[in-house]
Scaffold this motif. Structure first.
Motif, PDB file in Angstrom:
ATOM      1  N   ARG A 172       0.374   4.570  -9.961  1.00  0.00           N
ATOM      2  CA  ARG A 172       0.215   5.321  -8.766  1.00  0.00           C
ATOM      3  C   ARG A 172       1.083   6.670  -8.867  1.00  0.00           C
ATOM      4  NH1 ARG A 172      -1.630   3.220  -4.071  1.00  0.00           N
ATOM      5  NH2 ARG A 172      -1.522   5.180  -3.302  1.00  0.00           N
ATOM      6  N   LYS A 175       2.672   8.329  -5.633  1.00  0.00           N
ATOM      7  CA  LYS A 175       3.790   7.778  -4.935  1.00  0.00           C
ATOM      8  C   LYS A 175       5.048   7.920  -5.901  1.00  0.00           C
ATOM      9  CE  LYS A 175       1.732   4.301  -1.952  1.00  0.00           C
ATOM     10  NZ  LYS A 175       1.713   2.866  -1.546  1.00  0.00           N
ATOM     11  N   LYS A 203       5.510   1.683 -10.425  1.00  0.00           N
ATOM     12  CA  LYS A 203       5.838   2.592  -9.415  1.00  0.00           C
ATOM     13  C   LYS A 203       6.695   3.660 -10.095  1.00  0.00           C
ATOM     14  CE  LYS A 203       4.616  -0.177  -5.886  1.00  0.00           C
ATOM     15  NZ  LYS A 203       4.123  -1.382  -6.591  1.00  0.00           N
ATOM     16  N   ASN A 292       0.706  -2.430  -3.645  1.00  0.00           N
ATOM     17  CA  ASN A 292       0.138  -1.007  -4.173  1.00  0.00           C
ATOM     18  C   ASN A 292       0.690   0.159  -3.284  1.00  0.00           C
ATOM     19  OD1 ASN A 292      -1.284  -2.205  -6.085  1.00  0.00           O
ATOM     20  ND2 ASN A 292      -3.225  -2.547  -4.747  1.00  0.00           N
TER      21      ASN A 292
END
Length: 292
Positions: A172, A175, A203, A292
């Protein structure tokens, strides 16, 4: 492949070398290998088997019965009993190495535990309980602050190595989590553990480390995109009001989500400023890291 002496096996299992030799001669249990020089050594598989035998032996099983079990039968039987005996022994070995300031042995134990249990399980079931026990020893004058610092620094080093060895693609990119501890909070191990978990689950993170000034957070967030701020608090920030600190943090990093955890926040958990997410337990930390 690690090589262990019978003294290593004694230290790691808690079974005396004399007893281990009797088991070997009488029951043919784990004979080890020999180098070209004739010196005997044990490898990782030998250690695993001896640890399982020691777990079951300490839980009342006779070695004469255990010697007749296959490796698969031994593994299944030991899995029922492993936590109480197995990890207690690991923690005790770390305590002995820390109290003796035995750098090489302490590092070797950390490597073995991570290989045997995996990193996440080692942190939760061995490193954290060990540090808690070391803290209690320090409070009761059974350990010096130097021994606690010695242990913490070596554990931090092993955690940094584990983080560097993770090769997981970022899932992601929209993020990004900035990890830090506020000024006055020097405990970095919980932060490193979350850094590992975030990275393990794809992450994107920025690790700023311990005792970061608010001005540094503000500067970074002004120049780089950050979606989340995360810190773990054990101490009480030298009596700084936590609600005021969090309000200032929100003001310095507008638009970011603030995630906090740690025992120092427990008493003010119900009075935190709006929008602050407090992770109350280890399970909530693990769940958040995987989400998520």
């Amino acid at each position: 492949m690690n090589h262990f002496t019978i003294s290593d096996i004694e230290n790691l299992t808690g079974i005396k070398a004399h007893t281990l030799r009797i088991w070997e001669h009488r029951y043919g249990v784990c004979n080890g290998k020999r180098k070209d020089s004739g010196h005997r050594y044990y490898d990782d598989e030998d250690l695993k088997k001896m640890l399982r035998l020691s777990i079951l032996y300490k839980n009342g099983f006779k070695i004469s019965k255990l010697a007749g079990l296959s490796d698969l039968e031994l593994r299944k039987l030991a899995s029922v009993y492993d936590k109480g005996c197995f990890h207690e022994n690991y923690i005790e070995q770390l305590m002995l190495a820390a109290q003796a300031f035995d750098f090489e042995h302490f590092e070797k134990l950390l490597r073995i535990y991570i290989e045997q249990l995996g990193f996440e399980k080692s942190v939760i079931e061995v490193f954290y309980p060990f540090l808690e026990k070391m803290g209690m020893y320090w409070l009761t004058d059974k350990a010096m602050p130097a021994q606690e610092h010695f242990s913490s620094n070596l554990i931090q080093k092993s955690m940094m190595v584990a983080i560097d060895e993770l090769h997981v693609p970022v899932l992601r990119a929209d993020k990004k989590i900035l990890l830090f501890t506020p000024k006055g909070e020097a405990h970095e191990i919980p932060l490193l553990f979350m850094q590992y978990l975030f990275k393990q689950h794809g992450k994107a993170t920025v690790y700023m480390g311990a005792e970061v000034e608010l001005s540094s957070i503000e500067f970074y967030c002004r120049h780089k995109k950050v979606t989340h701020l995360y810190f773990h608090l054990i101490t009480h920030l030298n009596n700084i009001d936590l609600k005021t600190y969090l309000a200032e943090l929100s003001d310095k990093a507008p638009g970011t989500k603030i995630i906090v955890s740690g025992p120092a926040l427990k008493d003010v958990a119900e009075q935190l400023p709006h929008g602050i997410k407090y992770l109350r337990s280890l399970q909530e930390l693990l769940t958040f890291a995987k989400a998520n």
